[in-house]
Design a protein around this motif. Sequence first.
Motif, PDB file in Angstrom:
ATOM      1  N   GLY B  33       0.821  -1.210   0.000  1.00 18.60           N
ATOM      2  CA  GLY B  33       0.000   0.000   0.000  1.00 18.60           C
ATOM      3  C   GLY B  33       0.853   1.255   0.000  1.00 18.60           C
ATOM      4  N   ILE B  34       1.946   1.230   0.733  1.00 24.06           N
ATOM      5  CA  ILE B  34       2.687   2.466   0.920  1.00 24.06           C
ATOM      6  C   ILE B  34       3.872   2.589  -0.029  1.00 24.06           C
ATOM      7  CG2 ILE B  34       4.470   1.964   2.656  1.00 24.06           C
ATOM      8  CD1 ILE B  34       2.679   4.268   4.191  1.00 24.06           C
ATOM      9  N   ALA B  35       4.524   1.465  -0.351  1.00 25.14           N
ATOM     10  CA  ALA B  35       5.709   1.545  -1.209  1.00 25.14           C
ATOM     11  C   ALA B  35       5.432   1.001  -2.601  1.00 25.14           C
ATOM     12  CB  ALA B  35       6.874   0.789  -0.567  1.00 25.14           C
ATOM     13  N   LYS B  36       4.218   0.531  -2.852  1.00 28.21           N
ATOM     14  CA  LYS B  36       3.808  -0.008  -4.160  1.00 28.21           C
ATOM     15  C   LYS B  36       4.779  -1.086  -4.652  1.00 28.21           C
ATOM     16  CE  LYS B  36       0.443   2.973  -4.286  1.00 28.21           C
ATOM     17  NZ  LYS B  36      -0.024   2.794  -2.903  1.00 28.21           N
ATOM     18  N   ALA B 173      -2.398   8.565   4.031  1.00 29.15           N
ATOM     19  CA  ALA B 173      -2.186   9.670   3.091  1.00 29.15           C
ATOM     20  C   ALA B 173      -0.999   9.370   2.174  1.00 29.15           C
ATOM     21  CB  ALA B 173      -1.962  10.974   3.849  1.00 29.15           C
ATOM     22  N   VAL B 174       0.102   8.875   2.749  1.00 25.45           N
ATOM     23  CA  VAL B 174       1.283   8.569   1.934  1.00 25.45           C
ATOM     24  C   VAL B 174       0.948   7.473   0.929  1.00 25.45           C
ATOM     25  CG1 VAL B 174       3.622   7.625   1.963  1.00 25.45           C
ATOM     26  CG2 VAL B 174       2.954   9.326   3.657  1.00 25.45           C
ATOM     27  N   SER B 175       0.157   6.476   1.348  1.00 23.45           N
ATOM     28  CA  SER B 175      -0.137   5.394   0.415  1.00 23.45           C
ATOM     29  C   SER B 175      -1.029   5.887  -0.724  1.00 23.45           C
ATOM     30  CB  SER B 175      -0.751   4.192   1.138  1.00 23.45           C
ATOM     31  OG  SER B 175      -2.114   4.384   1.343  1.00 23.45           O
ATOM     32  N   GLY B 179       3.240  12.872  -2.903  1.00 22.59           N
ATOM     33  CA  GLY B 179       3.524  14.295  -3.080  1.00 22.59           C
ATOM     34  C   GLY B 179       2.609  15.143  -2.220  1.00 22.59           C
ATOM     35  N   ALA B 180       1.298  14.855  -2.302  1.00 20.50           N
ATOM     36  CA  ALA B 180       0.344  15.638  -1.513  1.00 20.50           C
ATOM     37  C   ALA B 180       0.607  15.438  -0.024  1.00 20.50           C
ATOM     38  CB  ALA B 180      -1.088  15.232  -1.875  1.00 20.50           C
ATOM     39  N   ALA B 181       1.008  14.232   0.366  1.00 20.88           N
ATOM     40  CA  ALA B 181       1.309  13.976   1.779  1.00 20.88           C
ATOM     41  C   ALA B 181       2.487  14.834   2.236  1.00 20.88           C
ATOM     42  CB  ALA B 181       1.596  12.491   2.003  1.00 20.88           C
ATOM     43  N   ARG B 190      10.175   8.719   6.435  1.00 21.64           N
ATOM     44  CA  ARG B 190      10.015   8.185   7.779  1.00 21.64           C
ATOM     45  C   ARG B 190       8.751   7.317   7.863  1.00 21.64           C
ATOM     46  NH1 ARG B 190       9.461  12.372  12.284  1.00 21.64           N
ATOM     47  NH2 ARG B 190      11.402  13.187  11.449  1.00 21.64           N
ATOM     48  N   THR B 191       7.713   7.743   7.151  1.00 21.86           N
ATOM     49  CA  THR B 191       6.469   6.970   7.161  1.00 21.86           C
ATOM     50  C   THR B 191       6.687   5.599   6.508  1.00 21.86           C
ATOM     51  OG1 THR B 191       5.275   9.046   6.993  1.00 21.86           O
ATOM     52  CG2 THR B 191       4.024   7.057   6.556  1.00 21.86           C
ATOM     53  N   ILE B 192       7.460   5.576   5.427  1.00 21.02           N
ATOM     54  CA  ILE B 192       7.741   4.293   4.774  1.00 21.02           C
ATOM     55  C   ILE B 192       8.557   3.402   5.718  1.00 21.02           C
ATOM     56  CG2 ILE B 192       8.984   3.191   2.849  1.00 21.02           C
ATOM     57  CD1 ILE B 192       8.088   5.532   1.096  1.00 21.02           C
TER      58      ILE B 192
END
Lengths: 236, 295
Positions: B33-36, B173-175, B179-181, B190-192
């Motif tokens: 979800g987050i790093a695709k 949001a990051v997932s 960019g918008a995040a 850091r979120t990843i």
Amino acid sequence: MAMLSVKDLQVYYGMIQAIKGLSFEVNEGEVVALIGANGAGKTTILHTVTGLIPSKEGKIEFQGKDITKAPGHKIVTYGMAHVPEGRRVFANLSVYENLKLGAYTRNDKKEIEDTLKMIYQRFPRLEERKNQMAGTLSGGEQQMLAMGRALMSQPKIILMDEPSMGLSPIFVEEIFKIIQDVAASGTTVLLVEQNAKKALSIANRAYVLETGKIVLEGDANVLMNDESVKKAYLGE
Amino acid sequence: MNLFQSIMEQLLNGLRTGSIYALIALGYSMVYGIAKMINFAHGDVIMVGAYALFMGMTALSLPLPVAIIFTIVVCAVLGIAIEKVAYKPLRNASSLAVLITAIGMSFLLQSLALIIFSATPIPFKSIISMKGIKIAGVDIPGITIITLVVTTAIMVALTLFINKTKAGSAMRAVSEDRGAAALMGINVNRTISMTFAIGSALAAVAGILYICQYQSITPTLGALPGIKAFVAAVLGGIGSIPGAMVGGILLGIVESMSKAYISTELADAIVFGVLVVILLVKPSGLLGKLKAEKV
């Protein structure tokens, strides 16, 4: 001294130079418009200013602070908010969650609630739909959400990229009225628009862009009556 | 033993294995979800967790609760390190390059374990000593109870974390839009890292429960649960948190029922057959999101 100053900016996408050395300034309290055709580099400039795209040459200063190399997530903490092209609201998050993320870098719970109340006052429609997923809003409502989200950070300057794009004429009127309100409440505005006529009608000053360069700049009223601008951008 | 008892016992077996798959599948799904990307080294984090627990209890002679925490920390740090060393430099590379790197990382971890611990299986005595209970003639072993309690608690906590906390909404949001995040002030890197840490910590817990069930540690022990959990994540809809939970549990139950009532040899074929059928009917997986965009 200018609030935001961009000097000799050059930006590349791989081998292709998108921004070919341009400079502009935004003073505190102003509404400044960047106008120009599709592909002139307007969006690229905003993305570079807010750190989403790196620049190759040039200097970006905000309130005297060099932010040229600042990472994207730091920019908002300096007091600069960016309403990106195409809204880019978080579609699978609720309207409320989107707004809360706008205040991500703020920690004062009570003040965040106050800002939220203000945003709901300015955009009553967002309050009506606060528990709805942002992706289910209409284009105009999403634009309001994107603006509200940016305002949640209590920015000193707000960068707006094509806020009128794809909206019905009624919404375009409404959005421009809101931009004027935001400016009147003391927030500086840098506005990127293809709708040059509307942009010039609310701006103090404007810069005209062509293929990565500024070709014309000046007072918005003067530009509105400039023969070449009329011909190229105002369809007269 | 009547049919009801037998079915109930198989169902509980399936729930136990399935909830372990679900824990692992959560890691695949969150990272996707987050790093695709599919982190094919995720299964091997389970193996590292198993050795970490073993070493913690023997070489370091830590008391059990400390050894468990040690295992979770080792795996979380490993997850962050894998992302930093192998995947972060490829953030803007083609997905094929990332895929190959992930497979390479999987081999690297297995080979390192082989060099350090050799291929000889290490016998491991289950750390769960709880006695089973009997309800309505159905035997429920202690390990099943512990596994179900632990996995349920973790899933509830994770769901609350993702939906109710600031860090959780930053993750979502990051997932959706990095960019918008970033424009919101969210530190994307850091979120990843945090996502890899959480996914790997879940794998550590899954690893502990897994070796309590199989009672043997080898360098390739993560491969099979890893691939099964990957199937579970795809089955449930990759990228979806509830999907990973449902997919894992469904897979465990199908597997256990097939083994008991159809054929042990065919069980895996049936499991993958279910995947094929579900993907034919619903290509995004059971709870996968359809990407609908409004312009």
